[in-house]
Design a protein around this motif. Sequence first.
Motif, PDB file in Angstrom:
ATOM      1  N   PHE A 156       0.836  -1.212   0.000  1.00 50.92           N
ATOM      2  CA  PHE A 156       0.000   0.000   0.000  1.00 50.92           C
ATOM      3  C   PHE A 156       0.867   1.257   0.000  1.00 50.92           C
ATOM      4  CE2 PHE A 156      -2.594   3.310   1.880  1.00 50.92           C
ATOM      5  CZ  PHE A 156      -3.818   3.134   1.277  1.00 50.92           C
ATOM      6  N   SER A 179       1.260   3.991  -2.956  1.00 57.21           N
ATOM      7  CA  SER A 179       0.950   5.406  -2.687  1.00 57.21           C
ATOM      8  C   SER A 179       2.065   6.317  -3.186  1.00 57.21           C
ATOM      9  CB  SER A 179       0.770   5.652  -1.185  1.00 57.21           C
ATOM     10  OG  SER A 179      -0.237   4.838  -0.686  1.00 57.21           O
ATOM     11  N   PHE A 191       4.541   3.126  12.165  1.00 53.20           N
ATOM     12  CA  PHE A 191       4.476   3.921  10.930  1.00 53.20           C
ATOM     13  C   PHE A 191       5.761   3.814  10.110  1.00 53.20           C
ATOM     14  CE2 PHE A 191       1.531   5.892  13.893  1.00 53.20           C
ATOM     15  CZ  PHE A 191       0.403   5.986  13.113  1.00 53.20           C
ATOM     16  N   ILE A 225       9.441  14.639  -0.898  1.00 52.55           N
ATOM     17  CA  ILE A 225       8.149  14.491  -0.217  1.00 52.55           C
ATOM     18  C   ILE A 225       8.323  13.436   0.875  1.00 52.55           C
ATOM     19  CG2 ILE A 225       5.752  13.744  -0.454  1.00 52.55           C
ATOM     20  CD1 ILE A 225       5.840  14.762  -3.333  1.00 52.55           C
ATOM     21  N   GLN A 240       6.527  11.492   4.157  1.00 54.52           N
ATOM     22  CA  GLN A 240       5.194  11.186   4.666  1.00 54.52           C
ATOM     23  C   GLN A 240       5.293  10.063   5.698  1.00 54.52           C
ATOM     24  OE1 GLN A 240       2.509   9.664   1.690  1.00 54.52           O
ATOM     25  NE2 GLN A 240       0.684  10.463   2.695  1.00 54.52           N
ATOM     26  N   ILE A 241       4.344  10.073   6.616  1.00 52.41           N
ATOM     27  CA  ILE A 241       4.253   8.976   7.586  1.00 52.41           C
ATOM     28  C   ILE A 241       3.067   8.123   7.166  1.00 52.41           C
ATOM     29  CG2 ILE A 241       3.862   8.425  10.016  1.00 52.41           C
ATOM     30  CD1 ILE A 241       6.258   9.997  10.089  1.00 52.41           C
ATOM     31  N   LEU A 242       3.282   6.846   7.038  1.00 51.15           N
ATOM     32  CA  LEU A 242       2.211   5.959   6.580  1.00 51.15           C
ATOM     33  C   LEU A 242       2.079   4.763   7.520  1.00 51.15           C
ATOM     34  CD1 LEU A 242       3.101   5.938   2.788  1.00 51.15           C
ATOM     35  CD2 LEU A 242       1.023   6.887   3.794  1.00 51.15           C
ATOM     36  N   PRO A 243       0.864   4.221   7.642  1.00 53.56           N
ATOM     37  CA  PRO A 243       0.685   3.102   8.582  1.00 53.56           C
ATOM     38  C   PRO A 243       1.483   1.865   8.163  1.00 53.56           C
ATOM     39  CG  PRO A 243      -1.323   3.496   7.332  1.00 53.56           C
ATOM     40  CD  PRO A 243      -0.385   4.608   7.002  1.00 53.56           C
ATOM     41  N   ALA A 262      -5.210  10.136   7.611  1.00 60.72           N
ATOM     42  CA  ALA A 262      -3.740  10.065   7.586  1.00 60.72           C
ATOM     43  C   ALA A 262      -3.265   8.824   8.324  1.00 60.72           C
ATOM     44  CB  ALA A 262      -3.145  11.327   8.218  1.00 60.72           C
ATOM     45  N   ALA A 263      -3.898   8.528   9.455  1.00 61.86           N
ATOM     46  CA  ALA A 263      -3.490   7.356  10.244  1.00 61.86           C
ATOM     47  C   ALA A 263      -3.753   6.060   9.492  1.00 61.86           C
ATOM     48  CB  ALA A 263      -4.229   7.351  11.580  1.00 61.86           C
ATOM     49  N   ASP A 264      -4.766   6.068   8.637  1.00 64.31           N
ATOM     50  CA  ASP A 264      -5.065   4.874   7.841  1.00 64.31           C
ATOM     51  C   ASP A 264      -4.276   4.851   6.540  1.00 64.31           C
ATOM     52  OD1 ASP A 264      -6.822   4.082   9.766  1.00 64.31           O
ATOM     53  OD2 ASP A 264      -8.614   4.779   8.740  1.00 64.31           O
ATOM     54  N   GLY A 265      -3.446   5.871   6.337  1.00 64.22           N
ATOM     55  CA  GLY A 265      -2.657   5.928   5.102  1.00 64.22           C
ATOM     56  C   GLY A 265      -3.508   6.249   3.891  1.00 64.22           C
ATOM     57  N   ALA A 266      -4.679   6.850   4.113  1.00 59.23           N
ATOM     58  CA  ALA A 266      -5.606   7.069   3.005  1.00 59.23           C
ATOM     59  C   ALA A 266      -5.445   8.431   2.336  1.00 59.23           C
ATOM     60  CB  ALA A 266      -7.045   6.921   3.511  1.00 59.23           C
ATOM     61  N   LEU A 267      -4.674   9.304   2.945  1.00 56.85           N
ATOM     62  CA  LEU A 267      -4.462  10.606   2.309  1.00 56.85           C
ATOM     63  C   LEU A 267      -3.407  10.465   1.213  1.00 56.85           C
ATOM     64  CD1 LEU A 267      -4.422  13.139   5.289  1.00 56.85           C
ATOM     65  CD2 LEU A 267      -6.243  12.734   3.644  1.00 56.85           C
ATOM     66  N   PRO A 268      -3.488  11.302   0.200  1.00 55.74           N
ATOM     67  CA  PRO A 268      -2.463  11.220  -0.849  1.00 55.74           C
ATOM     68  C   PRO A 268      -1.102  11.665  -0.311  1.00 55.74           C
ATOM     69  CG  PRO A 268      -3.910  13.103  -1.205  1.00 55.74           C
ATOM     70  CD  PRO A 268      -4.487  12.345  -0.060  1.00 55.74           C
ATOM     71  N   PRO A 269       0.000  11.260  -0.958  1.00 59.12           N
ATOM     72  CA  PRO A 269       1.329  11.633  -0.462  1.00 59.12           C
ATOM     73  C   PRO A 269       1.486  13.139  -0.374  1.00 59.12           C
ATOM     74  CG  PRO A 269       1.517  10.073  -2.272  1.00 59.12           C
ATOM     75  CD  PRO A 269       0.075  10.439  -2.168  1.00 59.12           C
ATOM     76  N   ASN A 273      -1.119   9.896  17.491  1.00 59.21           N
ATOM     77  CA  ASN A 273       0.295   9.530  17.535  1.00 59.21           C
ATOM     78  C   ASN A 273       1.104  10.805  17.269  1.00 59.21           C
ATOM     79  OD1 ASN A 273       2.817   8.915  15.797  1.00 59.21           O
ATOM     80  ND2 ASN A 273       2.408   6.981  16.855  1.00 59.21           N
ATOM     81  N   ASP A 302       4.180  11.500  16.334  1.00 52.64           N
ATOM     82  CA  ASP A 302       4.959  11.596  15.089  1.00 52.64           C
ATOM     83  C   ASP A 302       4.045  11.826  13.884  1.00 52.64           C
ATOM     84  OD1 ASP A 302       7.291  11.225  16.434  1.00 52.64           O
ATOM     85  OD2 ASP A 302       7.366   9.059  16.085  1.00 52.64           O
ATOM     86  N   LEU A 303       2.949  11.075  13.883  1.00 52.30           N
ATOM     87  CA  LEU A 303       2.028  11.202  12.755  1.00 52.30           C
ATOM     88  C   LEU A 303       1.387  12.590  12.738  1.00 52.30           C
ATOM     89  CD1 LEU A 303       0.583   9.941  10.340  1.00 52.30           C
ATOM     90  CD2 LEU A 303      -1.147   9.083  11.894  1.00 52.30           C
ATOM     91  N   ASN A 311       3.802  15.123  11.421  1.00 52.86           N
ATOM     92  CA  ASN A 311       3.913  15.036   9.963  1.00 52.86           C
ATOM     93  C   ASN A 311       2.674  15.630   9.284  1.00 52.86           C
ATOM     94  OD1 ASN A 311       3.250  13.167   7.364  1.00 52.86           O
ATOM     95  ND2 ASN A 311       5.433  13.570   7.557  1.00 52.86           N
TER      96      ASN A 311
END
Lengths: 353, 511
Positions: A202, A206, A299, A312, A314-317, B48-55, B89, B91-92, B95
């Motif tokens: 994922f 992304s 993350f 860029i 980013q922090i991702l799960p 954002a926590a679910d990683g659903a936002l675009p980069p 979180n 850190d998240l 960011n």
Amino acid sequence: MEALVNDAEFIDLGIPVEIGKIDKTLGELWDSSDDTKTRASLINLVVYTESDATLAADNAVLASVAGRHACRAILILGNPSAPVSEAKAWISAHCHLLGKGTRQICSEQITFRLDGDAANALPNIVFSHLDSDLPLCLWWKADFPEPLDEKLWAWVDRLIFDSVSWHKPHHQFSMIRHISSSGKSAAVLCDLNWTRLHAWRFALASQFDNAAAFPHLSHVESITLRCAPHSQIAALLLLGWLAGRLKWTLDVENRAFRTSRGDVISFHIEETPGPNLSFVSIKSSDARFELKLAEGSDFFESSIQTPGIPEICQILPAPRERLEETLLAELSRAGRHKLYTESLEIILPLLKS
Amino acid sequence: MSSDILRSNPLREGLAQRSIPDPCTLVIFGATGDLTHRKLVPALYNLAADGALPPAISVVGFARRDKSDDVFRGELEEAARKFSRQAINDDLWKNFASSICYHRSEFDNLEGYEALARRLDEMDAARGTGGNRLFYLAAGPDQFEVILENLRKSGLNKARPGAWSRVIVEKPFGTDLPSAKRLNDLVENAFDESETFRIDHYLGKETAQNIIVLRFANALFEAMWNSRYIDHVQITASEPLGVEGRAGYYEKSGALRDMVQNHLLQLLCLTAMEPPPGLDADSIRDEKVKVLRSLRPLTGEDVFKHVVRAQYGAGSINGKRVAAYRDELNVNPESVTETFVAMELNVDNWRWAGVPFFIRVGKRLPKAATEIAVHFKSVPPVLFRATGESIDDNVLVIRIQPDEGISLRMSAKMPGSSLRIEPVKMDFHYGTSFGKATPEAYERLLLDAMSGDATLFARRDEVEQAWKFVDAIHEAWQHRSDDLAVYTSGSWGPGEADELTKRHEAAWRRL
């Protein structure tokens, strides 16, 4: 419900029952419970193991999973090499409060120990204790036996296994392929090793949603992965996925991939202590895409460096490393894992070598 | 980069069935308000926590008060910690917060928008957001006109080639049909209908979306979903809360315009619509509009026959005494604003001929519940007549909130040598079966807007058709007020509401 008897070997597995009276005793237990308890079940989750050592941990995982994914849980400890044939059973319930209310949601668990010849009764034990009409998810925590019992596999809707623990992965994968291609089973193959890769896939996908990044997918030159010493298969599966998605073919001799244009894509797997996978870097001629996972972190740190735009970050799960989280993630999915099979086919020659 | 190219990302296959959002900048007008703090920012954080936002994403708060980016971020962090469904979180958040900035301007100051345009261009270059802009009108509705006008004048409504510009409009979409049309015209002056996303947050709720699945993925129900088998339908939205400091707004709106025009008619549409040819936005919205067009108009005296309005009097809620509506702060002591509406609606089409849809909505009712109850017809009174047993009708209940789920009431023989028949309930609770927390409606809706998926948003013709229906009722109310009943706070509304159902030999469900 609390355990009434503690067996020397089976602490906290519940109430010992005669196998022929399991349904009756379960019924009595529910009848005696108060109105605040609701019995719920979405699936039959059968766990088969041959390891005494992990039984307590398996039981704890089931308790945790049942609290978040209502199921009838059946835990089976098989010991086919035991000299005496014996079958024992226990029943228990896993309850948790629903939301902030007082109502408890309960799932039931039946635990079996099958020694000696009794282990051959496995299909019958499974068939006779399923909650009817619900899907059967079988988590096979042992090496696959030869010959495979086709009657059992034919009933399985989702076959769960974890290739991270396999000592002879090529052989085990071959058996898995046999199960899925024999036509006797329509089971969905669910490798927890693949489930853990979901967050990696994922996050990598992304990275290439970005306008400046997308064109670089066609110009990948090298891939570097860092994995724990026991996690080579995970790293290879991730490579297999990239290769399958980007239409690369494997050059076994040179341990590299080739594009349809004939370009070579090298890959390097570095073993390092830490998470199963801790680092992936994809390089094209003038861009770099990195994902880093620190030990214990929830993350990824994602970084995209492409010409013309600032880096860029980013922090991702990231994947949850705990086994129950992985299992829950798998149970929450639906459909077949077509890409898993595709990735596996690509990397199988590497496992052999 | 267009969405089409994003969707061709080969690494995406098999990964996510949800919408894939484009990189973009979200500009929130009214960024210091309640909606931003309670709903929008927690929703963005959870995405954002679910990683659903675009980069690449930026969030710009546009508001009148003077404050720095850091102060604004600090306020949003506090709100996110309070209202997010997931723990924050550090850190998240750090960011995510780096993508947030604040832009101070009066809503009517064109220069503020021009400065915003320059700032957005700089952010596009710095953050790779690609020129995609999503404008969220979270300010008061009285500000919509000036915001839309200035977006147009500053050119912010027009995206550069290859990018997009969209607007999310919060309810209320006007206060009546003329104002809704005027608002829609204003929106249309600046944005195409395909770029306009009108939020009705009920449509973002998991259970509202599940109505379509329940109906069209289960042969059992859809085959019986018509006047041959269904006696009537009840849709209820009740809440124990009173006007809670919203008297200024509520006095002008009332339950009819605050709840029926949007939320309840949307639920009715999902319940009554025909199977759409596809799951795309317009296929579903076309079918919903057909339902609204099929609603038998209520005008003149018919309104008083089929609609009951009422206002809460003093009473008690959860053991506490509460004041009458007219005694609430900032409420006119002679107010005729309705806090309760019950009505009988008819959908005049082939499927629903003769099936009344009863709707009730109210404040200061005993409990919070939103549900759709489908009451099936009785079995012929033949087989069990001799036993003297009365048989309860089957009822299928779709609970929208709280305790989302579905239940089915049916009859069963009581154990014993005699034939006694009792109703039993089959009950499905989302919380019981699916342990994981469902996303908040705003998470889904924000994601869909970033992805350009308008399925869960109201289209112009839907909104206007709903207003047309509701306006006729409101118009009739302007000519008299002697029909306004009073109900005791903590009760299920006035007795007049019971008469509506009694005429059809039915009764409101006990919730």
